[in-house]
Design an enzyme around this catalytic site. Structure first.
Site, mmCIF file in Angstrom:
data_model
loop_
_atom_site.group_PDB
_atom_site.id
_atom_site.type_symbol
_atom_site.label_atom_id
_atom_site.label_comp_id
_atom_site.label_asym_id
_atom_site.label_seq_id
_atom_site.Cartn_x
_atom_site.Cartn_y
_atom_site.Cartn_z
ATOM 1 N N LYS A 115 -6.441 5.813 9.018
ATOM 2 C CA LYS A 115 -7.252 6.268 7.881
ATOM 3 C C LYS A 115 -8.257 7.324 8.308
ATOM 4 O O LYS A 115 -9.176 7.645 7.562
ATOM 5 C CB LYS A 115 -7.967 5.075 7.238
ATOM 6 N N SER B 53 -12.617 -4.144 0.073
ATOM 7 C CA SER B 53 -12.948 -3.538 1.365
ATOM 8 C C SER B 53 -14.456 -3.418 1.488
ATOM 9 O O SER B 53 -15.117 -2.932 0.557
ATOM 10 C CB SER B 53 -12.371 -2.125 1.462
ATOM 11 N N ARG C 25 0.873 -1.180 0.000
ATOM 12 C CA ARG C 25 0.000 0.000 0.000
ATOM 13 C C ARG C 25 0.902 1.220 0.000
ATOM 14 O O ARG C 25 1.457 1.606 1.024
ATOM 15 C CB ARG C 25 -0.905 -0.020 1.233
#
Ligand code: TZP
Ligand code: MG
Length: 202
Positions: A132, A103, A39
């Site tokens: 996040k 997700s 990521r």
């Protein structure tokens, strides 16, 4: 690719690492991480190749976040997409046999991910997390509903978001047996010890 035997998923985000990212990754893989996601929001081909080589050395599959084409061209095990990324059915077509992760944030999205051809789902944020910017997690009932939806869809579900070893007893009681983490490992003073402590519950 079937991922039913994978339990501890590291969302490897180099910019989040407190220490050297590559030493952190090595420590985590050596201590029991059995699935890794690359990521990295900037293009970093050298970094991608390094993570791929490291995962290969440990015999652990590598999943690419967002960039489905990189997953194919870079011969990764698969790609992971969010609800705002490329539609899952389109990603499925590009990936062909490679793994597709999606997700999900509400249980209904789990059946949709299955219908689009997902191989596994992430579900969260289970707890608030600064990683996040989520300020609210899920209730125990929402987590249990997600576990049921994943069971019906026959999909492995990785709980994600704010997970530390302190939540593992509660999560296990709610039927969770797979987790995905960033900060619990990447921001630990001792990533190998942190990994082993999570692994003991899975
Ligand atoms: N997706 C949902 S929550 C999250 C992602 C990538 C962040 C997970 O990071 P942490 O540090 O384990 O809460
Ligand atoms: Mg995304």
């Amino acid at each position: 690719m079937r991922l039913f035997d994978r339990r501890l998923y590291l969302i490897f985000t180099p910019s989040l690492c407190t220490a050297d990212p590559w030493q952190t990754l090595d420590a985590a893989l050596g201590a029991g991480v059995d699935l890794v996601q690359w990521r990295c929001k900037e293009k970093d081909r050298a970094g991608f190749e390094r993570v791929r080589e490291t995962c290969r050395r440990f015999g652990v599959p590598l999943i690419v976040n967002d960039d489905v084409m990189l997953a194919v061209r870079g011969r990764a095990a698969g790609a992971h997409i969010g609800q705002e990324d490329m539609p899952a059915d389109a990603a499925r077509k590009v990936l062909v046999e490679r793994c597709l992760g999606v997700s999900t944030h509400v249980p209904a999205q789990i059946a949709s991910a299955r219908a689009a051809g997902a191989d596994y789902v992430g579900f969260g944020p289970c707890y608030p997390t600064t990683t996040k910017g989520y300020q609210v997690g899920k209730t125990p009932l929402e987590i249990e509903a997600a576990v049921t939806a994943a069971h019906l869809a026959k999909l492995p579900l990785f709980a994600i978001g704010g997970i530390t070893v302190a939540q593992l007893p509660g999560l296990r009681a709610q039927g969770i047996d797979r987790i995905a983490v960033c900060s619990a490992i990447l921001q630990s003073e001792d990533p190998a010890k942190a990994t082993a402590a999570l692994r003991r519950w899975l």
